[in-house]
Design a protein around this motif. Structure first.
Motif, PDB file in Angstrom:
ATOM      1  N   ARG A  94       0.942  -0.993  -0.066  1.00 32.84           N
ATOM      2  CA  ARG A  94      -0.211  -0.296   0.039  1.00 32.84           C
ATOM      3  C   ARG A  94       0.858   1.524  -0.060  1.00 32.84           C
ATOM      4  O   ARG A  94       1.479   1.366   0.465  1.00 32.84           O
ATOM      5  N   VAL A  95       0.856   2.187  -1.084  1.00 34.25           N
ATOM      6  CA  VAL A  95       1.444   3.378  -1.554  1.00 34.25           C
ATOM      7  C   VAL A  95       0.749   4.506  -1.374  1.00 34.25           C
ATOM      8  O   VAL A  95      -0.977   5.016  -1.541  1.00 34.25           O
ATOM      9  N   GLY A  96       1.259   5.749  -0.932  1.00 29.17           N
ATOM     10  CA  GLY A  96       0.213   6.678  -1.062  1.00 29.17           C
ATOM     11  C   GLY A  96       0.465   7.708  -2.543  1.00 29.17           C
ATOM     12  O   GLY A  96       0.980   6.736  -3.623  1.00 29.17           O
ATOM     13  N   LEU A  97      -0.924   8.446  -3.266  1.00 31.50           N
ATOM     14  CA  LEU A  97      -0.446   8.566  -4.490  1.00 31.50           C
ATOM     15  C   LEU A  97      -1.153  10.062  -4.488  1.00 31.50           C
ATOM     16  O   LEU A  97      -1.722  10.180  -3.820  1.00 31.50           O
ATOM     17  N   LYS A  98      -0.412  10.514  -5.165  1.00 29.24           N
ATOM     18  CA  LYS A  98      -0.728  11.952  -4.981  1.00 29.24           C
ATOM     19  C   LYS A  98      -0.281  12.378  -6.920  1.00 29.24           C
ATOM     20  O   LYS A  98      -0.401  12.237  -7.414  1.00 29.24           O
ATOM     21  N   PRO A  99      -2.411  12.540  -7.262  1.00 28.10           N
ATOM     22  CA  PRO A  99      -2.477  12.541  -8.895  1.00 28.10           C
ATOM     23  C   PRO A  99      -2.000  14.358  -9.336  1.00 28.10           C
ATOM     24  O   PRO A  99      -2.118  14.920  -8.145  1.00 28.10           O
ATOM     25  N   GLU A 100      -1.672  14.156 -10.962  1.00 26.12           N
ATOM     26  CA  GLU A 100      -0.906  15.579 -10.852  1.00 26.12           C
ATOM     27  C   GLU A 100      -2.985  16.195 -11.148  1.00 26.12           C
ATOM     28  O   GLU A 100      -3.343  15.210 -11.922  1.00 26.12           O
ATOM     29  N   GLY A 101      -2.220  17.665 -11.119  1.00 26.90           N
ATOM     30  CA  GLY A 101      -3.975  18.575 -11.373  1.00 26.90           C
ATOM     31  C   GLY A 101      -4.992  19.007 -10.380  1.00 26.90           C
ATOM     32  O   GLY A 101      -4.617  18.071  -9.144  1.00 26.90           O
ATOM     33  N   LYS A 102      -6.183  18.686 -10.881  1.00 27.14           N
ATOM     34  CA  LYS A 102      -6.784  18.879  -9.256  1.00 27.14           C
ATOM     35  C   LYS A 102      -8.250  17.860  -9.829  1.00 27.14           C
ATOM     36  O   LYS A 102      -8.771  18.005  -8.752  1.00 27.14           O
ATOM     37  N   ALA A 103      -8.260  16.363 -10.651  1.00 24.51           N
ATOM     38  CA  ALA A 103      -9.322  15.536 -10.954  1.00 24.51           C
ATOM     39  C   ALA A 103      -8.447  14.810  -9.745  1.00 24.51           C
ATOM     40  O   ALA A 103      -7.824  14.082 -10.223  1.00 24.51           O
ATOM     41  N   PRO A 104      -9.582  14.126  -9.066  1.00 25.60           N
ATOM     42  CA  PRO A 104      -9.440  13.456  -7.737  1.00 25.60           C
ATOM     43  C   PRO A 104      -9.511  11.694  -8.668  1.00 25.60           C
ATOM     44  O   PRO A 104      -9.714  11.652  -9.577  1.00 25.60           O
ATOM     45  N   VAL A 105      -8.957  10.658  -8.392  1.00 23.88           N
ATOM     46  CA  VAL A 105      -8.965   9.976  -8.100  1.00 23.88           C
ATOM     47  C   VAL A 105      -9.188   8.809  -7.391  1.00 23.88           C
ATOM     48  O   VAL A 105      -8.206   8.266  -6.135  1.00 23.88           O
TER      49      VAL A 105
END
Length: 378
Positions: free
Chosen positions: A294-305
């Protein structure tokens, strides 16, 4: 037919309605998802001042050995969790998890050493199964009692000042301390813990006194009521797992990166190594590693994943590598945040992968958890 009629209600249900809460079904209960301020403001209120949450839907249990000895209760529960409970000091709390024979996670829980017994808090969606699990495995030596009490969480940097108005000694408590006290002349059990990433407290209250104590805390100018929506975004920013999303019977504690909850005494070479369900797999993973994490994920931009979005190694979506388990907008970090499972080859912070969102493959960077700096009082 009114669908809400079948839902259980916490002792604070009428109070939520009076405060203008929007109610939703959650784990079989009619629960407040937000109040008129809205999820964003409630989230930021908790980070800046103090938020009050109703978590009475969770299960509160007492486990007491028939011998009357704490040691016997501790060893009985150790047969079901890979946690050092025998070594838990009186008035202290510890995070733990029930494991199954395959090394999967049945539930996560909080375990407290109180006097000669254990006080345990389990998740709402799992509490009936958890009680049955305890009854099946340790009822020959222990009595398991389900308590009819309310549970509230007071979280945020101003939580201590608000609670100190009712009980001055609270300021001396450290993270994971648990104390009996009187609040508003009501006998309560207070732990310095919570699930927001902030300093704060969880308060167990007799059901018939819950409204009185809660209203007294809400009178403080720094305290506002907070719903499940902000509770979810707060715990996500803090990198904390939600059972049924980030952990379940298909995930082991080592894959889930919660092996910090397993103390030395229960690991290979420890004084009481193993002896819990799934020990062979879990100890093997601790010693030899896992294939995914399990890892943290930081999407680029403003759209939630969002949760269940698929993760890929490439921008074309040809090589699927994992799945998002929790995701949304992080108000404190002012951008989308998520967690999920990826192969260890992709688990290093800074690794770029891609998430599928509405048919597009958006770049996502593996990030160190938590996304915010916790403010627990060590």
């Amino acid at each position: 037919m009114d669908d809400t009629a079948a839902l259980k209600k916490t002792p604070l249900h009428a109070l939520h309605l009076s405060l203008g809460a929007r109610m939703v079904p959650f784990a079989g209960y009619d629960m407040p998802v937000q109040y008129p301020a809205g999820v964003l403001k409630e989230h930021l209120q908790t980070r800046a001042a103090a938020g009050l949450f109703d978590v009475s839907h969770m299960g509160q249990l007492i486990i007491k050995a028939k011998s009357g000895k704490y040691e016997d209760a501790a060893l009985a529960l150790e047969s079901l969790v890979p946690v050092d409970i025998l070594g838990l000091a009186e008035g202290r709390q510890r995070y733990g998890f029930f494991t199954d024979e395959n090394g999967g996670i049945l539930d996560d829980l909080m375990i407290t050493h109180l006097d000669n017994h254990l006080f345990v808090v389990v998740n709402a969606a799992c509490k009936d199964e958890d009680v049955a699990h305890l009854q099946k495995h340790i009822s020959d030596t222990c009595e398991i009692t389900v308590l009819d009490r309310a549970l509230i969480a007071l979280q945020g940097p101003r939580a201590v000042e608000a609670l100190a108005e009712l009980w001055a000694d609270v300021a001396a408590m450290k993270f994971m301390d648990v104390r009996h006290c009187r609040l508003h002349d009501v006998s309560c059990l207070v732990s310095r813990s919570g699930y927001s990433g902030e300093d704060g407290f969880e308060i167990s209250i007799p059901a018939d006194k819950a409204v009185d104590v809660t209203n007294r805390l809400l009178e403080h100018p720094d305290v506002e009521p907070i719903g499940l929506g902000a509770r979810d975004s707060l715990r996500l920013e803090a990198g904390l797992c939600l059972y049924g999303n980030d952990i379940d019977t298909t995930t082991s504690p080592v894959e889930a990166a919660i092996e910090w909850g397993m103390q030395k005494a229960r690991r290979t070479g420890g004084a009481r190594a193993g002896g819990f369900p799934g020990a062979e797999r879990i100890l093997g993973e601790l010693d030899n590693g896992v294939s995914r994490k399990r890892v943290g994920l930081k999407p680029e931009g403003k759209a939630p994943v969002r949760g269940h979005s698929r993760l890929y190694a490439d921008a074309e979506g040809k090589t699927e590598i994992g799945e998002v388990t929790s995701g949304g907008f992080g108000p404190s970090v002012e951008g989308p945040v998520a967690m999920g499972y990826v192969p260890v080859a992709y688990a290093a912070p800074g690794t770029q992968i891609y998430a599928e969102v509405r048919g597009k493959f958006l770049p996502v960077t593996v990030a160190t958890l938590p996304f915010i700096t916790p403010t627990y009082k060590r």
